[in-house]
Design a protein around this motif. Sequence first.
Motif, mmCIF file in Angstrom:
data_model
loop_
_atom_site.group_PDB
_atom_site.id
_atom_site.type_symbol
_atom_site.label_atom_id
_atom_site.label_comp_id
_atom_site.label_asym_id
_atom_site.label_seq_id
_atom_site.Cartn_x
_atom_site.Cartn_y
_atom_site.Cartn_z
ATOM 1 N N MET A 1 -7.594 -2.331 -4.095
ATOM 2 C CA MET A 1 -9.080 -2.431 -3.917
ATOM 3 C C MET A 1 -9.734 -3.157 -4.768
ATOM 4 O O MET A 1 -10.840 -4.111 -4.818
ATOM 5 N N ARG A 2 -9.545 -2.514 -6.128
ATOM 6 C CA ARG A 2 -10.239 -2.982 -7.492
ATOM 7 C C ARG A 2 -9.774 -4.389 -7.722
ATOM 8 O O ARG A 2 -10.518 -5.338 -7.836
ATOM 9 N N CYS B 1 -6.520 2.327 -4.336
ATOM 10 C CA CYS B 1 -7.699 2.104 -5.023
ATOM 11 C C CYS B 1 -7.366 0.978 -6.157
ATOM 12 O O CYS B 1 -8.456 0.203 -6.344
ATOM 13 N N LYS B 2 -6.409 0.946 -6.489
ATOM 14 C CA LYS B 2 -5.846 -0.023 -7.592
ATOM 15 C C LYS B 2 -6.030 -1.564 -6.880
ATOM 16 O O LYS B 2 -6.556 -2.580 -7.218
ATOM 17 N N ASP C 1 0.758 -1.290 -0.036
ATOM 18 C CA ASP C 1 0.017 -0.079 0.037
ATOM 19 C C ASP C 1 0.936 1.117 -0.083
ATOM 20 O O ASP C 1 1.642 1.293 0.785
ATOM 21 N N THR D 1 -0.833 5.980 -3.849
ATOM 22 C CA THR D 1 -1.394 5.871 -4.949
ATOM 23 C C THR D 1 -1.993 4.350 -5.425
ATOM 24 O O THR D 1 -2.711 4.209 -6.532
ATOM 25 N N SER D 2 -1.791 3.488 -4.868
ATOM 26 C CA SER D 2 -2.129 2.096 -5.160
ATOM 27 C C SER D 2 -3.369 1.621 -4.507
ATOM 28 O O SER D 2 -3.895 0.718 -4.678
ATOM 29 N N GLU E 1 -9.275 0.747 -16.056
ATOM 30 C CA GLU E 1 -9.793 1.144 -14.535
ATOM 31 C C GLU E 1 -11.089 1.896 -14.531
ATOM 32 O O GLU E 1 -11.573 1.948 -13.109
#
Length: 161
Positions: free
Chosen positions: A89-90, A86-87, A80, A83-84, A119
């Motif tokens: 969590m996706r 959200c990625k 984590d 910037t990462s 994304e």
Amino acid sequence: MSLMTSYLFCSGYVPPEYVRKGIYSTKYDVYSFGVLLLQIISGKRTSCYYGPHENMNLLEYAYELWMEGRGVEFLEPSLDDTTSACKLMRCMQVALLCVQENSADRPSMLEVDSILKNETAAIGIPNMPGFSVKNHGDGEEERHIKYVSINDVTISQMTPR
């Protein structure tokens, strides 16, 4: 056969439809990919139990945290950064779609690839993952899963606890 033995038999990358009925699905690889992705983003093993009472397998634990909006707690802290999140969590949501109980509900590998590359693509809400034995508030009681192998044919018996 104990629940622990049953879980160890079915843990890992093998989807429920194969373990329970010996049915090879075209979504076998999707399920395996989902398990692998959950392991990578969490740094956790499938052969351990998690949660406050250490009574959930990796898939159940990920699903519960995601459904409660606490998915960030599932992620490996070293992955984590600002910037990462959200990625990651996706990735968690995609992985949970891949490990859904019903193979028809899982995306194809082509869809997984498309979702991960784009994304902004909409992602569905995952259902209960395979091999779940915990009550998630849907009105069903907790069940004990027993797997028995007779002449290399696996039989699954669901019995209320």
